[in-house]
Design a protein around this motif. Structure first.
Motif, short mmCIF file in Angstrom:
data_model
loop_
_atom_site.label_atom_id
_atom_site.label_comp_id
_atom_site.label_asym_id
_atom_site.label_seq_id
_atom_site.Cartn_x
_atom_site.Cartn_y
_atom_site.Cartn_z
N VAL A 77 75.89 -91.82 4.48
CA VAL A 77 75.41 -91.22 5.72
C VAL A 77 73.93 -91.74 5.87
CG1 VAL A 77 74.41 -88.74 6.41
CG2 VAL A 77 76.41 -89.15 4.95
N LEU A 78 73.88 -92.12 7.16
CA LEU A 78 72.52 -92.69 8.02
C LEU A 78 71.55 -91.31 7.88
CD1 LEU A 78 73.74 -95.18 10.32
CD2 LEU A 78 73.09 -95.47 8.13
N GLU A 79 70.37 -91.71 7.45
CA GLU A 79 69.48 -90.44 7.54
C GLU A 79 68.14 -90.87 8.68
OE1 GLU A 79 66.17 -88.32 4.73
OE2 GLU A 79 67.94 -88.17 4.15
N ILE A 80 68.00 -89.97 9.61
CA ILE A 80 67.06 -90.12 10.54
C ILE A 80 66.09 -88.81 10.14
CG2 ILE A 80 66.26 -90.39 12.81
CD1 ILE A 80 69.22 -91.70 13.61
N GLY A 120 64.78 -85.62 -0.41
CA GLY A 120 64.61 -86.74 0.78
C GLY A 120 62.97 -87.01 0.41
N LEU A 121 62.57 -88.19 1.09
CA LEU A 121 61.20 -88.39 0.78
C LEU A 121 60.43 -88.08 1.94
CD1 LEU A 121 61.98 -92.06 -0.49
CD2 LEU A 121 61.53 -90.28 -1.74
N ILE A 122 60.88 -87.79 3.12
CA ILE A 122 60.21 -87.43 4.37
C ILE A 122 59.82 -86.14 4.28
CG2 ILE A 122 59.85 -87.86 6.79
CD1 ILE A 122 60.25 -90.48 4.99
N PRO A 123 58.58 -85.51 4.14
CA PRO A 123 58.34 -84.11 4.12
C PRO A 123 58.58 -83.50 5.44
CG PRO A 123 56.28 -85.30 4.36
CD PRO A 123 57.40 -86.39 4.07
N VAL A 124 59.62 -82.39 5.64
CA VAL A 124 60.13 -82.26 6.75
C VAL A 124 60.23 -80.68 6.46
CG1 VAL A 124 61.76 -82.20 8.75
CG2 VAL A 124 61.14 -84.27 7.71
N ASP A 125 59.70 -79.73 7.43
CA ASP A 125 59.72 -78.47 7.40
C ASP A 125 61.05 -77.90 8.25
OD1 ASP A 125 59.48 -75.74 6.87
OD2 ASP A 125 57.67 -75.34 7.90
N ARG A 170 67.34 -84.82 10.46
CA ARG A 170 66.42 -83.90 9.98
C ARG A 170 65.07 -83.98 10.83
NH1 ARG A 170 64.16 -85.80 5.01
NH2 ARG A 170 63.86 -83.43 4.59
N VAL A 171 64.91 -82.69 11.47
CA VAL A 171 63.51 -82.72 12.40
C VAL A 171 62.97 -81.59 11.89
CG1 VAL A 171 63.16 -82.38 14.90
CG2 VAL A 171 65.12 -83.23 14.16
N ASP A 172 61.37 -81.90 11.78
CA ASP A 172 60.63 -80.76 11.43
C ASP A 172 60.46 -79.67 12.55
OD1 ASP A 172 57.82 -79.33 11.41
OD2 ASP A 172 58.02 -80.58 9.40
N LYS A 173 60.42 -78.42 12.12
CA LYS A 173 60.45 -77.39 13.29
C LYS A 173 59.35 -77.57 14.09
CE LYS A 173 58.59 -73.76 10.01
NZ LYS A 173 58.81 -72.66 9.46
#
Length: 126
Positions: free
Chosen positions: A54-57, A33-38, A93-96
């Protein structure tokens, strides 16, 4: 001078192996993925199948919402989802460290648009 009756395949194989290494390296960066998410860790995480679209949010650490890699607001997310069938799977995808409020606002928009195939991406806990 000696006449060449065959093509030397060794240089061709060397070039193909280098190209294969480049493709495999870039493919691993693209799939993350391109969005940096921890991502948070979970013991019961499973590998999702990637057979269909799949739609990615994503929600990053700065609480910004991204739909398919583009920055959107929670209000604009509903309009973006209107272009897709509500049977399309959605991967969240949600950063912690992101605020839980933004997660709930995204899930609320998904429920309002009747998207029910939601998966939340996590990392496998050690």
């Amino acid at each position: 001078m000696k006449r060449f009756d065959q093509i030397n395949m060794i240089p061709f194989i060397d070039i193909m192996l280098v190209l294969l290494a480049i493709v495999l390296t870039t493919a691993s960066f693209i799939s993350q993925g391109l969005i940096p998410v921890d991502l948070p860790k979970a013991e019961q995480s499973q590998q999702a199948s990637s057979d269909e679209k799949v739609l990615e949010i994503a929600i990053n650490a700065q609480n910004q919402i991204f739909f398919e890699g583009n920055l959107v607001t929670a209000a604009d997310l509903g309009g973006k989802l209107d272009a897709h069938l509500n049977t399309t799977p959605v991967q969240l995808r949600v950063d912690k460290v992101a605020a839980f409020e933004h997660f709930i606002s995204v899930v609320d928009v998904l429920k309002a648009k009747q998207f029910e195939q939601l998966s939340i991406q996590t990392e496998q806990a050690p």
